[in-house]
Design a protein around this motif. Sequence first.
Motif, PDB file in Angstrom:
ATOM      1  N   ALA B 111       0.830  -1.204   0.000  1.00  0.00           N
ATOM      2  CA  ALA B 111       0.000   0.000   0.000  1.00  0.00           C
ATOM      3  C   ALA B 111       0.859   1.246   0.000  1.00  0.00           C
ATOM      4  O   ALA B 111       0.498   2.265  -0.588  1.00  0.00           O
ATOM      5  N   VAL B 112       2.014   1.209   0.653  1.00  0.00           N
ATOM      6  CA  VAL B 112       2.865   2.387   0.685  1.00  0.00           C
ATOM      7  C   VAL B 112       4.069   2.222  -0.236  1.00  0.00           C
ATOM      8  O   VAL B 112       5.065   2.918  -0.089  1.00  0.00           O
ATOM      9  N   ASN B 113       3.976   1.303  -1.203  1.00  0.00           N
ATOM     10  CA  ASN B 113       5.070   1.160  -2.165  1.00  0.00           C
ATOM     11  C   ASN B 113       4.933   2.259  -3.218  1.00  0.00           C
ATOM     12  O   ASN B 113       3.907   2.380  -3.878  1.00  0.00           O
ATOM     13  N   CYS B 114       5.977   3.061  -3.369  1.00  0.00           N
ATOM     14  CA  CYS B 114       5.858   4.193  -4.291  1.00  0.00           C
ATOM     15  C   CYS B 114       5.638   3.739  -5.726  1.00  0.00           C
ATOM     16  O   CYS B 114       5.124   4.492  -6.531  1.00  0.00           O
ATOM     17  N   ALA B 115       6.051   2.511  -6.067  1.00  0.00           N
ATOM     18  CA  ALA B 115       5.907   2.083  -7.452  1.00  0.00           C
ATOM     19  C   ALA B 115       4.443   2.050  -7.860  1.00  0.00           C
ATOM     20  O   ALA B 115       4.104   2.418  -8.986  1.00  0.00           O
ATOM     21  N   ILE B 116       3.562   1.661  -6.942  1.00  0.00           N
ATOM     22  CA  ILE B 116       2.139   1.568  -7.275  1.00  0.00           C
ATOM     23  C   ILE B 116       1.557   2.958  -7.467  1.00  0.00           C
ATOM     24  O   ILE B 116       0.939   3.273  -8.478  1.00  0.00           O
ATOM     25  N   MET B 117       1.783   3.815  -6.442  1.00  0.00           N
ATOM     26  CA  MET B 117       1.276   5.183  -6.519  1.00  0.00           C
ATOM     27  C   MET B 117       1.906   5.909  -7.702  1.00  0.00           C
ATOM     28  O   MET B 117       1.238   6.634  -8.433  1.00  0.00           O
ATOM     29  N   GLY B 118       3.208   5.679  -7.896  1.00  0.00           N
ATOM     30  CA  GLY B 118       3.917   6.338  -8.996  1.00  0.00           C
ATOM     31  C   GLY B 118       3.336   5.964 -10.336  1.00  0.00           C
ATOM     32  O   GLY B 118       3.136   6.828 -11.198  1.00  0.00           O
ATOM     33  N   ALA B 119       3.010   4.682 -10.514  1.00  0.00           N
ATOM     34  CA  ALA B 119       2.435   4.259 -11.783  1.00  0.00           C
ATOM     35  C   ALA B 119       1.121   4.990 -12.032  1.00  0.00           C
ATOM     36  O   ALA B 119       0.862   5.458 -13.138  1.00  0.00           O
ATOM     37  N   SER B 120       0.304   5.135 -10.979  1.00  0.00           N
ATOM     38  CA  SER B 120      -0.966   5.837 -11.162  1.00  0.00           C
ATOM     39  C   SER B 120      -0.740   7.299 -11.543  1.00  0.00           C
ATOM     40  O   SER B 120      -1.436   7.839 -12.401  1.00  0.00           O
ATOM     41  N   LEU B 121       0.265   7.939 -10.901  1.00  0.00           N
ATOM     42  CA  LEU B 121       0.497   9.354 -11.197  1.00  0.00           C
ATOM     43  C   LEU B 121       1.078   9.541 -12.594  1.00  0.00           C
ATOM     44  O   LEU B 121       0.721  10.483 -13.298  1.00  0.00           O
ATOM     45  N   PHE B 122       1.978   8.632 -13.009  1.00  0.00           N
ATOM     46  CA  PHE B 122       2.504   8.726 -14.373  1.00  0.00           C
ATOM     47  C   PHE B 122       1.388   8.522 -15.383  1.00  0.00           C
ATOM     48  O   PHE B 122       1.320   9.213 -16.398  1.00  0.00           O
ATOM     49  N   MET B 123       0.511   7.565 -15.072  1.00  0.00           N
ATOM     50  CA  MET B 123      -0.616   7.306 -15.963  1.00  0.00           C
ATOM     51  C   MET B 123      -1.467   8.563 -16.104  1.00  0.00           C
ATOM     52  O   MET B 123      -1.858   8.934 -17.211  1.00  0.00           O
ATOM     53  N   GLN B 124      -1.675   9.266 -14.997  1.00  0.00           N
ATOM     54  CA  GLN B 124      -2.459  10.494 -15.031  1.00  0.00           C
ATOM     55  C   GLN B 124      -1.826  11.528 -15.964  1.00  0.00           C
ATOM     56  O   GLN B 124      -2.510  12.212 -16.714  1.00  0.00           O
ATOM     57  N   GLN B 125      -0.465  11.610 -15.907  1.00  0.00           N
ATOM     58  CA  GLN B 125       0.227  12.566 -16.765  1.00  0.00           C
ATOM     59  C   GLN B 125       0.142  12.180 -18.227  1.00  0.00           C
ATOM     60  O   GLN B 125       0.165  13.025 -19.103  1.00  0.00           O
ATOM     61  N   ARG B 126       0.119  10.856 -18.501  1.00  0.00           N
ATOM     62  CA  ARG B 126       0.241  10.402 -19.879  1.00  0.00           C
ATOM     63  C   ARG B 126      -1.087  10.325 -20.606  1.00  0.00           C
ATOM     64  O   ARG B 126      -1.111  10.065 -21.806  1.00  0.00           O
TER      65      ARG B 126
END
Lengths: 206, 202
Positions: B111-126
């Motif tokens: 839940a606090v792994n940045c890779a998961i949150m990061g993927a969602s945020l990159f997806m938002q940008q893309r």
Amino acid sequence: MANKNTEAFKQPLWINNPVLVQILGICSALAVTAQLKPAIVMGLSVTIIVAMSNVIISLLRNTIPNRIRIIIQLVVVAALVTVVSEILKAFAYDVSVQLSVYIGLIITNCILMGRLEAFAMQNGPWASFLDGIGNGLGYAAILVVVAFVRELFGSGTLFGFQVIPQACYEAGYLNNGLMIMPPMALILAGCIIWYHRAKNKDLQEN
Amino acid sequence: MEHFFSLFVRSIFVDNMIFAFFLGMCSFLAVSKNVKTSLGLGVAVIFVELITLPVNYLLQTKVLEPMGLEFLSFILFIAVIAGIVQLVEMVVEKFSPSLYNSLGIFLPLIAVNCAIMGASLFMQQRIGMDPDNTQAITSFGDSIAYALGSGIGWALAIVCLAAIREKMEYCDVPKPLKGVGITFITVGLMAMAFMCFSGLAI
């Protein structure tokens, strides 16, 4: 009591540094350090968010049910991060573009969850505040050191100003392009840890 | 279909979560002591990404964007991730106790792994990118390709590092560098090797 509070503030600055010793918050520490300016903004944002969330969780600590504490902590942190991110977008737009997703990733920065779990859940608001500031500054210090080296040798500038004189370039000096690439951040952090453990022998692993 | 594959391959090798963006570094360094457990964590990350990313994609395009609530995305994404991790944990515990025992301790960590949150945020940008760009995520299928690719990339990285660290047990590393220090430098060298993929395109 006063002594304990100063310890909470001073320990994380060097002896028990969150990045070097507890190996927390590495992700953003390395990604934003290609230049000094975003590194400092990032360090300050994290300091503010750690301190504020520490205070809020510490005030709520007796009312939070144990089973759902992670989600509550995450929501408090996410709310604070949203505020900081909107402020940056309004007042420092170019920096917020440079930091891109890494501002959002403060939410999952392990320093926050680590401090909330380990300190704020057991201690009063004032001690938690000092602990948050100390950890944030300890984190920011590493960011600044890594960013200083990377910007100086990678692009020959500091804060965007040319530091290495033009004459050097004419004499054949070249910027080290590898310094601004991701791998170098890891290797620099490794070297800082090396130095830190050489000074603090009791941290060495067998 | 071609875009699907190029996005998939690109997110494994070129935009690798660990080597290009340093995401998920904390658990990456802490858990990579032996190959078996790191494989378990890698599989768990792929699994959670595969569920959360498409859900967050739908939330972003169908709920947040039409209503102009993008500033709420941090809170919403992390709530979705934490909720789904909790749900996955309960489902796995009920239906496959053996898998639960091997993944069990890692699931809450994710839940606090940045890779998961990061993927969602990159997806938002893309989402808003030009569809011809190989990084663009313009459809639901693309979000699945990105989830699968970035998850596999992360798992690949942690398994490789664990294998190197197992061998390194027998090396004579200088004392202050032992443990975390040499691991950092190893990851740096691995990242340099992965930079060779940067021109890769299908």
